[in-house]
Design an enzyme around this catalytic site. Structure first.
Site, PDB file in Angstrom:
ATOM      1  CE  LYS A  52      11.722  45.359  21.440  1.00 26.36           C
ATOM      2  NZ  LYS A  52      12.466  46.594  21.627  1.00 26.36           N
ATOM      3  CE  LYS A 110       6.049  43.530  32.311  1.00 25.69           C
ATOM      4  NZ  LYS A 110       7.313  43.573  33.034  1.00 25.69           N
ATOM      5  CG  HIS A 120       4.406  29.399  14.457  1.00 26.45           C
ATOM      6  ND1 HIS A 120       4.968  28.145  14.390  1.00 26.45           N
ATOM      7  CD2 HIS A 120       3.341  29.278  15.269  1.00 26.45           C
ATOM      8  CE1 HIS A 120       4.264  27.307  15.136  1.00 26.45           C
ATOM      9  NE2 HIS A 120       3.268  27.967  15.676  1.00 26.45           N
ATOM     10  CD  GLU A 139       8.693  29.144  16.901  1.00 26.46           C
ATOM     11  OE1 GLU A 139       9.080  28.634  15.834  1.00 26.46           O
ATOM     12  OE2 GLU A 139       8.287  28.473  17.867  1.00 26.46           O
TER      13      GLU A 139
HETATM   14  P1  GTP Z   1      10.862  22.934  13.972  1.00 28.52           P
HETATM   15  O1  GTP Z   1      10.970  24.365  14.437  1.00 28.52           O
HETATM   16  O2  GTP Z   1      12.135  22.357  13.531  1.00 28.52           O
HETATM   17  O3  GTP Z   1      10.103  22.071  14.970  1.00 28.52           O
HETATM   18  O4  GTP Z   1      10.052  22.887  12.659  1.00 28.52           O
HETATM   19  P2  GTP Z   1       9.261  24.059  12.022  1.00 28.52           P
HETATM   20  O5  GTP Z   1      10.056  25.311  12.021  1.00 28.52           O
HETATM   21  O6  GTP Z   1       8.678  23.571  10.750  1.00 28.52           O
HETATM   22  O7  GTP Z   1       8.138  24.153  13.108  1.00 28.52           O
HETATM   23  P3  GTP Z   1       6.896  25.105  13.158  1.00 28.52           P
HETATM   24  O8  GTP Z   1       7.325  26.516  13.067  1.00 28.52           O
HETATM   25  O9  GTP Z   1       5.864  24.598  12.250  1.00 28.52           O
HETATM   26  O10 GTP Z   1       6.421  24.780  14.657  1.00 28.52           O
HETATM   27  C1  GTP Z   1       7.283  24.969  15.731  1.00 28.52           C
HETATM   28  C2  GTP Z   1       6.518  24.945  17.063  1.00 28.52           C
HETATM   29  O11 GTP Z   1       5.104  25.111  16.896  1.00 28.52           O
HETATM   30  C3  GTP Z   1       6.635  23.642  17.821  1.00 28.52           C
HETATM   31  O12 GTP Z   1       7.786  23.652  18.600  1.00 28.52           O
HETATM   32  C4  GTP Z   1       5.373  23.665  18.687  1.00 28.52           C
HETATM   33  O13 GTP Z   1       5.531  24.529  19.804  1.00 28.52           O
HETATM   34  C5  GTP Z   1       4.374  24.309  17.786  1.00 28.52           C
HETATM   35  N1  GTP Z   1       3.646  23.299  16.983  1.00 28.52           N
HETATM   36  C6  GTP Z   1       3.803  23.062  15.670  1.00 28.52           C
HETATM   37  N2  GTP Z   1       2.986  22.081  15.261  1.00 28.52           N
HETATM   38  C7  GTP Z   1       2.275  21.665  16.345  1.00 28.52           C
HETATM   39  C8  GTP Z   1       1.255  20.670  16.560  1.00 28.52           C
HETATM   40  O14 GTP Z   1       0.844  19.956  15.661  1.00 28.52           O
HETATM   41  N3  GTP Z   1       0.775  20.543  17.830  1.00 28.52           N
HETATM   42  C9  GTP Z   1       1.197  21.333  18.852  1.00 28.52           C
HETATM   43  N4  GTP Z   1       0.657  21.128  20.063  1.00 28.52           N
HETATM   44  N5  GTP Z   1       2.165  22.282  18.678  1.00 28.52           N
HETATM   45  C10 GTP Z   1       2.695  22.438  17.450  1.00 28.52           C
HETATM   46 MG    MG Z   2      10.350  26.431  13.936  1.00 27.41          MG
END
Ligand code: GTP
Ligand code: MG
Length: 214
Positions: free
Chosen positions: A31, A33, A131, A150
Site C-alpha cells: 500500500k 509503495k 504511533h 503498529e
Molecule cells: P508498550 O507497547 O507496552 O511498550 O507500551 P505502550 O503501548 O505505552 O508504548 P508506546 O506506544 O508508547 O511505545 C511503543 C514503542 O515506541 C516502543 O516499543 C518503542 O519502539 C517506541 N518508544 C516509545 N518510547 C520510546 C522512548 O522513550 N525512546 C525510544 N527510543 N523509543 C520509544
Molecule cells: Mg504499544
C-alpha cells in the site's frame, strides 16, 4: 482477527501466526509503495524517506503478556498485543506525517484502532513520534483476518534522537544518572528546533519558486 480455522488446532494456529503477521506487513508495504509512487507523480516528491518493518520475537511477546498481566495464550497474543508487526516510516517533515495520517484515515482497506501523538505531546524524556495502530485485512480461504500492525511515523531528526537514545541506554539496567536524562531531553528540544528550522527553509524555497505545498 477471529479465532476460526475449523480444521486447525490451537497449536497449528500458533505456528501460522508469524506468517500471517509477515503477510500483513507485506500488504501494508505494498500500500505504501502505491502511496509513494502516486504522491511523487502528483506532487513531484515523496513524503516518505524510508520504511522499516520488524516482527516481535516470541520471547518479547511472552514477556509483554506477562508485563501486561495477560495470560500467555493465543487469544491474548492475537487480540491484546498490537505491536507484533511493526512498521517505522521516516519522513522529512512533520507536515508529511500528518498528511500520511489523514490519508490512512480515509482508506477503506485499513482500520485505525488507536492514535498516540507523541509529536504534539512528547514523552517526558523528549521522545517524539506519531504511533498509529491499524488493522490490515488478510483475505484467507475461510475468512478475512484483520491483523494489528503498529505504525510509528517520525522525522529524520526524531529518528536520529530515538535511535541514539536506544543505543545509549541499550541493556542499561541501573538507575540512569539524572543529568544524562536531562541532557537527552535537551537534545530532543534541539531536534524539535531543527525540524522547525528545516520546515521554514523549505517553505521559503517553495515561496521563492511560487509553489504550493500540498
Ligand atoms: P508498550 O507497547 O507496552 O511498550 O507500551 P505502550 O503501548 O505505552 O508504548 P508506546 O506506544 O508508547 O511505545 C511503543 C514503542 O515506541 C516502543 O516499543 C518503542 O519502539 C517506541 N518508544 C516509545 N518510547 C520510546 C522512548 O522513550 N525512546 C525510544 N527510543 N523509543 C520509544
Ligand atoms: Mg504499544
Amino acid at each position: 482477527m477471529s479465532n476460526s480455522g475449523m480444521m486447525s488446532t490451537p497449536n497449528e494456529q500458533v505456528k501460522q501466526l508469524p506468517t500471517l503477521y509477515q503477510l500483513a506487513l507485506e500488504e501494508l508495504e505494498t500500500k505504501f509503495k502505491v502511496i509513494r509512487s502516486e504522491w511523487k507523480h502528483r506532487n513531484g516528491y515523496s513524503p516518505i524517506e524510508h520504511i522499516k518493518t520488524r516482527l516481535k520475537e516470541p520471547k518479547s511477546i511472552i514477556s509483554k503478556c506477562e508485563r501486561k498481566g495477560l495470560p500467555v495464550n493465543l487469544d491474548s497474543i492475537v487480540n491484546k498485543i498490537y505491536d507484533i508487526a511493526g512498521m517505522r516510516i521516516v519522513c522529512a517533515f512533520v507536515k508529511d506525517i500528518y498528511s500520511i495520517l489523514e490519508h490512512l484515515k480515509s482508506r477503506e482497506d485499513l482500520r485505525i484502532v488507536e492514535i498516540k501523538d507523541y509529536i504534539d505531546k512528547p514523552k517526558p524524556n523528549g521522545y517524539q513520534s506519531l504511533h498509529v495502530i491499524v488493522q490490515v485485512p488478510l483475505v484467507l480461504f475461510e475468512d478475512i483476518r484483520w491483523i494489528y500492525v503498529e505504525i510509528q511515523m517520525r522525522t529524520l531528526a526524531m529518528d536520529f534522537w530515538a535511535s541514539m537514545e536506544h543505543i545509549i541506554f541499550y541493556k542499561y539496567e541501573e538507575q540512569v544518572p539524572p543529568h544524562v536524562v536531562n541532557e537527552l531531553t535537551d537534545a530532543a528540544k534541539a531536534v524539535d528546533m531543527l525540524d522547525r528550522k528545516m520546515l521554514e527553509l523549505r517553505k521559503e524555497i517553495l515561496n521563492y519558486n511560487h509553489q504550493d505545498w500540498m
